[in-house]
Design a protein around this motif. Structure first.
Motif, PDB file in Angstrom:
ATOM      1  N   GLN A 323      -6.283 -33.666 -46.903  1.00  0.00           N
ATOM      2  CA  GLN A 323      -6.314 -34.250 -45.559  1.00  0.00           C
ATOM      3  C   GLN A 323      -5.043 -33.934 -44.785  1.00  0.00           C
ATOM      4  OE1 GLN A 323      -7.037 -38.350 -46.541  1.00  0.00           O
ATOM      5  NE2 GLN A 323      -9.272 -38.102 -46.617  1.00  0.00           N
ATOM      6  N   ARG A 324      -3.888 -34.005 -45.442  1.00  0.00           N
ATOM      7  CA  ARG A 324      -2.630 -33.699 -44.755  1.00  0.00           C
ATOM      8  C   ARG A 324      -2.562 -32.232 -44.340  1.00  0.00           C
ATOM      9  NH1 ARG A 324       2.560 -36.875 -47.436  1.00  0.00           N
ATOM     10  NH2 ARG A 324       1.658 -38.992 -47.370  1.00  0.00           N
ATOM     11  N   ILE A 325      -3.008 -31.348 -45.215  1.00  0.00           N
ATOM     12  CA  ILE A 325      -2.985 -29.923 -44.860  1.00  0.00           C
ATOM     13  C   ILE A 325      -3.937 -29.649 -43.702  1.00  0.00           C
ATOM     14  CG2 ILE A 325      -3.476 -27.603 -45.690  1.00  0.00           C
ATOM     15  CD1 ILE A 325      -2.644 -28.513 -48.479  1.00  0.00           C
ATOM     16  N   THR A 326      -5.139 -30.220 -43.786  1.00  0.00           N
ATOM     17  CA  THR A 326      -6.147 -30.011 -42.742  1.00  0.00           C
ATOM     18  C   THR A 326      -5.649 -30.486 -41.388  1.00  0.00           C
ATOM     19  OG1 THR A 326      -7.911 -30.290 -44.384  1.00  0.00           O
ATOM     20  CG2 THR A 326      -8.531 -30.480 -42.085  1.00  0.00           C
ATOM     21  N   ALA A 327      -4.890 -31.579 -41.373  1.00  0.00           N
ATOM     22  CA  ALA A 327      -4.376 -32.126 -40.108  1.00  0.00           C
ATOM     23  C   ALA A 327      -3.430 -31.165 -39.403  1.00  0.00           C
ATOM     24  CB  ALA A 327      -3.675 -33.454 -40.376  1.00  0.00           C
ATOM     25  N   LYS A 328      -2.827 -30.224 -40.136  1.00  0.00           N
ATOM     26  CA  LYS A 328      -1.871 -29.284 -39.546  1.00  0.00           C
ATOM     27  C   LYS A 328      -2.523 -27.979 -39.086  1.00  0.00           C
ATOM     28  CE  LYS A 328       1.904 -31.687 -40.205  1.00  0.00           C
ATOM     29  NZ  LYS A 328       2.776 -32.104 -39.073  1.00  0.00           N
ATOM     30  N   LEU A 329      -3.800 -27.826 -39.359  1.00  0.00           N
ATOM     31  CA  LEU A 329      -4.458 -26.559 -39.056  1.00  0.00           C
ATOM     32  C   LEU A 329      -5.013 -26.538 -37.639  1.00  0.00           C
ATOM     33  CD1 LEU A 329      -6.395 -25.986 -42.414  1.00  0.00           C
ATOM     34  CD2 LEU A 329      -4.031 -25.408 -41.819  1.00  0.00           C
ATOM     35  N   THR A 330      -5.166 -25.353 -37.131  1.00  0.00           N
ATOM     36  CA  THR A 330      -5.759 -25.163 -35.807  1.00  0.00           C
ATOM     37  C   THR A 330      -7.143 -24.543 -35.974  1.00  0.00           C
ATOM     38  OG1 THR A 330      -4.751 -22.965 -35.638  1.00  0.00           O
ATOM     39  CG2 THR A 330      -3.492 -24.828 -34.754  1.00  0.00           C
ATOM     40  N   PRO A 331      -7.994 -24.609 -34.931  1.00  0.00           N
ATOM     41  CA  PRO A 331      -9.336 -24.020 -35.031  1.00  0.00           C
ATOM     42  C   PRO A 331      -9.265 -22.549 -35.425  1.00  0.00           C
ATOM     43  CG  PRO A 331      -9.178 -25.400 -33.085  1.00  0.00           C
ATOM     44  CD  PRO A 331      -7.800 -25.320 -33.651  1.00  0.00           C
ATOM     45  N   GLY A 332     -10.139 -22.146 -36.319  1.00  0.00           N
ATOM     46  CA  GLY A 332     -10.161 -20.769 -36.800  1.00  0.00           C
ATOM     47  C   GLY A 332      -9.586 -20.615 -38.183  1.00  0.00           C
ATOM     48  N   MET A 333      -8.684 -21.526 -38.565  1.00  0.00           N
ATOM     49  CA  MET A 333      -8.116 -21.479 -39.907  1.00  0.00           C
ATOM     50  C   MET A 333      -9.096 -22.094 -40.907  1.00  0.00           C
ATOM     51  SD  MET A 333      -4.159 -22.629 -39.219  1.00  0.00           S
ATOM     52  CE  MET A 333      -3.099 -21.728 -38.075  1.00  0.00           C
ATOM     53  N   THR A 334      -9.096 -21.563 -42.128  1.00  0.00           N
ATOM     54  CA  THR A 334     -10.012 -22.048 -43.168  1.00  0.00           C
ATOM     55  C   THR A 334      -9.222 -22.413 -44.414  1.00  0.00           C
ATOM     56  OG1 THR A 334     -11.763 -20.587 -42.353  1.00  0.00           O
ATOM     57  CG2 THR A 334     -12.046 -21.521 -44.557  1.00  0.00           C
ATOM     58  N   LEU A 335      -9.416 -23.648 -44.880  1.00  0.00           N
ATOM     59  CA  LEU A 335      -8.768 -24.121 -46.096  1.00  0.00           C
ATOM     60  C   LEU A 335      -9.833 -24.300 -47.175  1.00  0.00           C
ATOM     61  CD1 LEU A 335      -6.207 -25.247 -47.554  1.00  0.00           C
ATOM     62  CD2 LEU A 335      -6.881 -27.514 -46.707  1.00  0.00           C
ATOM     63  N   ALA A 336      -9.534 -23.837 -48.375  1.00  0.00           N
ATOM     64  CA  ALA A 336     -10.475 -23.965 -49.490  1.00  0.00           C
ATOM     65  C   ALA A 336      -9.722 -24.430 -50.729  1.00  0.00           C
ATOM     66  CB  ALA A 336     -11.171 -22.637 -49.771  1.00  0.00           C
ATOM     67  N   ARG A 337     -10.448 -25.123 -51.593  1.00  0.00           N
ATOM     68  CA  ARG A 337      -9.896 -25.512 -52.898  1.00  0.00           C
ATOM     69  C   ARG A 337     -10.487 -24.587 -53.948  1.00  0.00           C
ATOM     70  NH1 ARG A 337     -11.660 -30.305 -56.666  1.00  0.00           N
ATOM     71  NH2 ARG A 337     -10.005 -30.278 -58.240  1.00  0.00           N
ATOM     72  N   LEU A 338      -9.608 -23.932 -54.695  1.00  0.00           N
ATOM     73  CA  LEU A 338     -10.058 -22.985 -55.706  1.00  0.00           C
ATOM     74  C   LEU A 338     -10.421 -23.674 -57.005  1.00  0.00           C
ATOM     75  CD1 LEU A 338      -7.515 -20.070 -55.167  1.00  0.00           C
ATOM     76  CD2 LEU A 338      -9.805 -20.343 -54.216  1.00  0.00           C
ATOM     77  N   GLY A 339      -9.922 -24.890 -57.179  1.00  0.00           N
ATOM     78  CA  GLY A 339     -10.130 -25.596 -58.429  1.00  0.00           C
ATOM     79  C   GLY A 339      -8.817 -26.171 -58.905  1.00  0.00           C
ATOM     80  N   GLY A 340      -8.891 -27.299 -59.633  1.00  0.00           N
ATOM     81  CA  GLY A 340      -7.653 -27.929 -60.102  1.00  0.00           C
ATOM     82  C   GLY A 340      -6.777 -28.314 -58.927  1.00  0.00           C
ATOM     83  N   ASP A 341      -5.515 -27.871 -58.958  1.00  0.00           N
ATOM     84  CA  ASP A 341      -4.564 -28.209 -57.884  1.00  0.00           C
ATOM     85  C   ASP A 341      -4.237 -27.000 -57.026  1.00  0.00           C
ATOM     86  OD1 ASP A 341      -3.300 -26.864 -59.904  1.00  0.00           O
ATOM     87  OD2 ASP A 341      -1.434 -27.989 -59.776  1.00  0.00           O
ATOM     88  N   GLU A 342      -5.118 -26.009 -56.987  1.00  0.00           N
ATOM     89  CA  GLU A 342      -4.871 -24.781 -56.235  1.00  0.00           C
ATOM     90  C   GLU A 342      -5.719 -24.744 -54.967  1.00  0.00           C
ATOM     91  OE1 GLU A 342      -5.674 -21.634 -58.965  1.00  0.00           O
ATOM     92  OE2 GLU A 342      -3.650 -21.666 -59.807  1.00  0.00           O
TER      93      GLU A 342
END
Length: 709
Positions: A323-342
């Motif tokens: 949630q904290r990382i997503t709050a810093k992103l702008t439209p067009g950026m994509t955040l994904a979780r690869l698994g575990g803590d990555e």
């Protein structure tokens, strides 16, 4: 005695009525499974009433088939009373016998007693309804024979009604055959009882009552109306059930498609979805000649959080970080979780200044304390960045170099970020002899199989084991497949190692058999490369023959993505295994794009529900619905259901209640070397001793890993 003849047409009609009534009753009992409590009660009552009226109708049609030289009439209230007796006895008996998960002897005995007593009472009450001036003489030996036939018929009918209630493939033919046998038994009882009656010369009818014509019209109309209505209701119900199942499949496939593209815990995109997004970004950047960045983010010392406060706190922390990382992103950026803590972040159309500003902001934001479940956690982040086109023109290159930059930060002390530089690639290969050691591991006998048990869901008995590969590295200790399996597959070493593993698994299963555990099964995972091995069928079947093992004791686990990769060959190979008697299992079901309709194409007998569904089963109602639907569909397709990743008693109880056949997970046992299996058996109070084979491994160091699979 009066001369009595019989009408063969009416006899045939009486059997047909008994057959249809028996089939409708069995069909009604079959609809109880999976129905709500109110609907289950309705089907029990409907089945009992239908069977009762069918038996009663068959009796009076049989009475009408008896032709005597004098006209016969029937006492109204005795005729009605016989109908009431038949309905009451059938309904009570079915309501006692059919409900529940098992049919105990006492329930079967009492329900049989009630139904047989009701049938006998109905029959002889109906006979008493004949309005003759003289009494009927009875042959008591034949009467007792008819009572015995009634008891046998009732017991068989109730046993069949219980055991044929589950809706599975082939059940229609089974119910037809069962209804045929029930109809014969009912007719046998009736006509045996009829033959016990002797009508003396001079017997005359008493005026009044219901005439034979009136009775025939009454019985025919009542029977046709009831059975017709019940058949229509059954057909309508089947239609709605089919529609409901189709809708559930559609919804479930939609859920599974989302599951295949998004992370279940954080709601972020997963690896597959990120690859699609990166591919689109790569195509756009190639056309527009613009730079984009790939950023790898890893939580520092995340394992400490799991070990100190548990996985629940760890999961909540991952959600908060996302949630904290997503709050810093702008439209067009994509955040994904690869698994575990990555995590991985895609930054399209960005320059160095934007990368620096965003990365510094993320690091500062993650350093702020997290308050999770009453605990204050201080977390830092290690981040690596690669740029297109400077660091690569393919997804593999960009991800590899971003990972190398992140790994470099880890080695430099964590809590920082860096853009990839060529010298960082050396740090990713900190052990240059790793592949060389791996190539010699088989020859040096460093590979071994560990075994994780599967348990019967209802009881506390071991059903079998899953064989899992381990590498005893001379310096690093026990390594898990996640560490070395990719290298095995890339180098092709997976083929000889796989042949060794199959041989070792069959050898261990043979030894357990000799120690008195001939009921245990053994599951074996086939990797995608093994599955494509041309002689894989000969290798496996040859090993089973060598150790004189029944093919049904070996369960071959294939992931759905592997099976669907080359569908035509997969069906051919799996059919070969299936025809030879092996059990084919679809492993990790739900982790990829899963189409449940494909289960009808693949000749699999077992479905293994992935751990990701089990993890969120208690908290997420959608996961529970998905699991419930998977189990129901598997039941319809006559597949056994196994759930893996069971870690709590609550998960075990819920999955058992939902209908899973077998369970596996740390709640029962972690994977064990072969020589530790006897301790597990003793702990389970089996009372049996077995001798494991293989070298003594108790003195070898066990290296801790992130993945304990």
């Amino acid at each position: 005695m009066l001369a009595v003849s019989w009408d063969p047409v009416l006899i045939a009609i009486s059997f047909l009525v008994a057959f249809i009534a028996s089939f409708v009753a069995l069909d009604s009992a079959g609809k109880i499974s999976g129905a709500s409590r109110k609907m289950a009660l309705w089907w029990r009552m409907a089945g009992g009433v239908t069977l009762g009226i069918g038996i009663w109708s068959m009796h009076f049609i049989g009475m009408l088939s008896m032709k005597m030289p004098i006209p016969a009439s029937y006492h109204l209230w005795l005729t009605v009373a016989s109908l009431g007796i038949a309905i009451l006895a059938s309904t009570v008996a079915i309501n006692i016998a059919v409900p529940g998960h098992s049919l105990s002897f006492l329930r079967w005995f009492f329900s049989t007693l009630i139904l047989s007593a009701g049938v006998v009472a109905m029959h002889y009450t109906g006979m008493a309804a004949l309005m003759f001036g003289d009494n009927i003489a009875w042959n008591m030996n034949v009467v007792m024979l008819s009572v015995l036939i009634a008891i046998v018929a009732a017991g068989a009918a109730l046993w069949l009604a219980f055991h044929l209630r589950h809706r599975q493939k082939g059940v229609f033919i089974n119910r037809m055959a069962a209804a045929f046998l029930m109809g014969l038994a009912i007719c046998a009882m009736h006509y045996t009882g009829m033959s016990a009656a002797d009508f003396h010369h001079g017997t005359h009818s008493i005026p009044g009552g219901i005439s034979e014509l009136g009775l025939s019209i009454w019985v025919s109309s009542t029977t046709l109306a009831l059975l017709g209505i019940m058949l229509i209701i059954s057909l309508v119900d089947s239609h709605f059930r089919t529609h409901r199942l189709t809708e559930n499949l559609r919804q479930l496939n939609k859920q599974l498609e989302l599951q295949a593209r998004f992370d279940a815990l954080t709601g972020l995109a997963n690896r597959h979805q990120m690859d699609l997004s990166m591919q689109d970004c790569l195509h756009t950047s190639l056309l527009n000649k613009k730079q984009f960045a790939v950023m790898f983010l890893d939580i520092d010392h995340f394992k400490v959080v799991n070990d100190a406060w548990g996985h629940q706190v760890g999961d909540e922390l991952l959600i908060s970080i996302a949630q904290r990382i997503t709050a810093k992103l702008t439209p067009g950026m994509t955040l994904a979780r690869l698994g575990g803590d990555e995590f991985i972040l895609l930054l399209p159309d960005c320059d160095d200044d934007k990368i620096t500003a965003l990365t510094m902001s993320l690091l500062d934001d993650i350093r702020r304390p997290f308050v999770i479940c009453g605990h204050v956690l201080n977390i830092t982040l290690s981040t690596g960045v690669s740029l297109y086109p400077q660091h690569g023109e393919t997804l593999h290159e960009l991800k590899f170099k971003a990972d190398a930059a992140m790994y470099h930060i880890k080695q430099e002390g964590r809590n920082g970020w860096a853009i990839y530089r060529p010298e960082m690639t050396k740090s990713i290969s900190a052990e240059p002899s790793f592949v060389q050691d791996l190539s010699q591991a088989l020859e040096r006998e460093q590979f071994e199989l560990w075994y994780q048990p599967t348990w019967h869901a209802e009881g506390k008995e071991i059903h079998g084991f899953e064989a899992l590969l381990r590498w005893h590295h001379p310096e690093q200790g026990v390594l898990l497949p996640a560490v070395f399996l990719p290298s095995l597959e890339k180098t092709g070493l997976i083929i000889p190692v796989g042949v060794w593993a199959i041989e070792q698994a069959c050898r261990q299963l043979r030894f357990w058999t000799e120690q008195g555990f001939g009921q245990w099964t053994l599951s074996f995972n086939l990797s995608p490369i093994q599955f494509e091995q041309p002689d894989i069928f000969d290798v496996i079947s040859g090993a089973m023959k060598k150790y004189n093992l029944a093919p049904s004791r070996l369960i071959l686990e294939v992931t759905e993505s592997t099976a669907l990769k080359n569908l035509e060959r997969s069906i051919e190979l799996l059919n070969a295994f299936n025809d030879a008697g092996f059990i084919v299992s679809i492993d990790d079901f739900g982790t990829g794009y899963s189409n449940l309709l494909m289960l009808n194409v693949l000749p699999a007998k077992e479905l293994k529900i992935d751990k990701s569904f089990v993890d969120s089963l208690l908290e997420n109602e959608k996961s529970k619905k998905i699991v419930e639907t998977i189990i129901n569909v598997a039941r319809t397709m006559e597949m056994v259901v196994v759930a893996e990743g069971i870690e709590t008693e609550a998960q075990q109880q819920m999955l058992a209640a939902l209908g899973c056949d077998y369970l596996q997970g740390y709640y029962f046992s972690r994977p064990l070397p072969a020589e530790q299996v006897p301790w597990l058996v003793l702990q389970n109070k089996s009372g049996k001793q077995i001798i494991p084979i293989g070298k003594n491994q108790s003195e070898l160091p066990l290296n801790q890993q992130k993945n304990h699979a």
